[in-house]
Design a protein around this motif. Sequence first.
Motif, short mmCIF file in Angstrom:
data_model
loop_
_atom_site.label_atom_id
_atom_site.label_comp_id
_atom_site.label_asym_id
_atom_site.label_seq_id
_atom_site.Cartn_x
_atom_site.Cartn_y
_atom_site.Cartn_z
N SER A 74 1.92 7.66 -8.90
CA SER A 74 0.88 7.78 -7.88
C SER A 74 0.11 9.06 -8.14
O SER A 74 0.71 10.11 -8.34
CB SER A 74 1.52 7.83 -6.49
OG SER A 74 0.56 8.20 -5.51
N PHE B 180 -3.33 10.55 -0.05
CA PHE B 180 -4.76 10.45 0.26
C PHE B 180 -5.09 10.71 1.72
O PHE B 180 -4.44 10.18 2.62
CB PHE B 180 -5.28 9.08 -0.18
CG PHE B 180 -5.02 8.83 -1.63
CD1 PHE B 180 -5.77 9.49 -2.59
CD2 PHE B 180 -4.01 7.98 -2.04
CE1 PHE B 180 -5.53 9.29 -3.94
CE2 PHE B 180 -3.75 7.77 -3.38
CZ PHE B 180 -4.51 8.43 -4.33
N GLU C 50 0.87 -1.18 0.00
CA GLU C 50 0.00 0.00 0.00
C GLU C 50 0.90 1.22 0.00
O GLU C 50 1.78 1.36 0.86
CB GLU C 50 -0.90 0.00 1.24
CG GLU C 50 -1.89 1.14 1.23
CD GLU C 50 -2.88 1.08 2.39
OE1 GLU C 50 -3.69 2.04 2.50
OE2 GLU C 50 -2.87 0.11 3.17
N ASP D 141 -0.18 -4.03 -11.61
CA ASP D 141 -1.61 -4.35 -11.65
C ASP D 141 -2.02 -4.87 -13.03
O ASP D 141 -3.07 -4.53 -13.56
CB ASP D 141 -2.46 -3.14 -11.26
CG ASP D 141 -2.17 -2.68 -9.85
OD1 ASP D 141 -1.75 -3.50 -9.01
OD2 ASP D 141 -2.38 -1.48 -9.57
N ASN E 97 -5.54 1.26 4.56
CA ASN E 97 -6.77 0.51 4.29
C ASN E 97 -6.58 -0.99 4.11
O ASN E 97 -7.56 -1.72 4.05
CB ASN E 97 -7.45 1.06 3.02
CG ASN E 97 -8.22 2.33 3.29
OD1 ASN E 97 -8.52 2.67 4.42
ND2 ASN E 97 -8.53 3.05 2.23
N TYR E 98 -5.33 -1.46 4.00
CA TYR E 98 -5.10 -2.86 3.67
C TYR E 98 -4.28 -3.52 4.79
O TYR E 98 -3.17 -3.05 5.09
CB TYR E 98 -4.37 -3.00 2.33
CG TYR E 98 -5.19 -2.41 1.20
CD1 TYR E 98 -6.16 -3.18 0.56
CD2 TYR E 98 -5.01 -1.09 0.80
CE1 TYR E 98 -6.93 -2.64 -0.47
CE2 TYR E 98 -5.78 -0.54 -0.22
CZ TYR E 98 -6.73 -1.32 -0.84
OH TYR E 98 -7.49 -0.78 -1.85
N LYS F 253 -0.83 -1.67 -4.64
CA LYS F 253 -0.21 -1.85 -5.96
C LYS F 253 0.56 -3.17 -5.97
O LYS F 253 1.19 -3.53 -4.98
CB LYS F 253 0.75 -0.71 -6.29
CG LYS F 253 0.14 0.69 -6.21
CD LYS F 253 -1.12 0.86 -7.00
CE LYS F 253 -0.95 0.81 -8.47
NZ LYS F 253 -2.23 0.98 -9.20
N GLU G 138 -4.70 15.08 -2.56
CA GLU G 138 -5.11 13.99 -3.45
C GLU G 138 -4.76 14.24 -4.91
O GLU G 138 -4.86 13.33 -5.73
CB GLU G 138 -6.59 13.68 -3.24
CG GLU G 138 -6.83 13.16 -1.83
CD GLU G 138 -8.22 12.69 -1.56
OE1 GLU G 138 -9.09 12.80 -2.45
OE2 GLU G 138 -8.44 12.19 -0.44
N CYS H 199 1.45 5.60 -1.60
CA CYS H 199 0.96 6.82 -2.26
C CYS H 199 2.06 7.88 -2.24
O CYS H 199 3.14 7.66 -1.71
CB CYS H 199 -0.33 7.33 -1.60
SG CYS H 199 -0.13 8.03 0.05
N TYR I 284 -4.24 6.90 3.95
CA TYR I 284 -4.23 5.60 3.26
C TYR I 284 -3.57 5.75 1.89
O TYR I 284 -3.34 6.87 1.42
CB TYR I 284 -5.64 5.03 3.11
CG TYR I 284 -6.58 5.95 2.35
CD1 TYR I 284 -6.72 5.84 0.97
CD2 TYR I 284 -7.32 6.92 3.02
CE1 TYR I 284 -7.56 6.69 0.27
CE2 TYR I 284 -8.17 7.77 2.33
CZ TYR I 284 -8.28 7.65 0.95
OH TYR I 284 -9.11 8.51 0.27
N GLY I 285 -3.28 4.63 1.27
CA GLY I 285 -2.70 4.62 -0.07
C GLY I 285 -3.50 3.71 -0.98
O GLY I 285 -4.65 3.37 -0.70
N LEU I 286 -2.88 3.32 -2.06
CA LEU I 286 -3.46 2.38 -3.01
C LEU I 286 -2.65 1.09 -2.95
O LEU I 286 -1.43 1.12 -2.81
CB LEU I 286 -3.42 2.95 -4.43
CG LEU I 286 -4.18 4.27 -4.63
CD1 LEU I 286 -3.92 4.82 -6.04
CD2 LEU I 286 -5.66 4.08 -4.39
#
Length: 192
Positions: A92, A96, A62, A131, A177-178, A119, A72, A64, A115-117
Amino acid sequence: EPPCGLASETGIIGVLDDVKSFFTPEHVFAQLIWFRKGIVTYRFPNHLPDHTTLERLDLSMEICSEAPNFNEDWPSDITLWIDGVEIGTWRSPGDFGGQRGNLTPLWWLTRYTQYGLLKCWSINHTGSYIDGVRISDVTVNDLNITADKKTIEIAIGNKDGAEYPRGLNLFGRKFGNYPQDIVLNLNYVPRD
């Protein structure tokens, strides 16, 4: 380089914006690291069994960008290297915040990155992907990972000359978030 820092699930590790904090014994408890400029390196044990050939390497995290507080709309060109081989760059879209991350501890102020994304970089015999989208021609053969090698070195950051060198936030299983740390998977087949 500053601004930078580390946080555990219970508080800041070391001193904010002091690179020396990354070398304190407590750095192993980090659940969030951030820096505006630089590269962070991790060494993983190489668990590739004897008499096998690496077919695919997957690395997920995770992540960002790193902006003041959060933003953002703050692109950052984040590059991955494995054992010194440049795998590719992911842009990125931002840093966030605005709502608390599902796992972000309550002590962490909501005005900061939340949080991040998630990947996933994958390297196989046809190239390198993020991805599922091809990013380079680098293959697992280019990495020269064999069973006799003790470690696999992963480096993440902004390379010199990046269009958007705006750092990164990297999340552990107790921030964001993960519920996962950085995960490295080696997929292999028996050697003939």
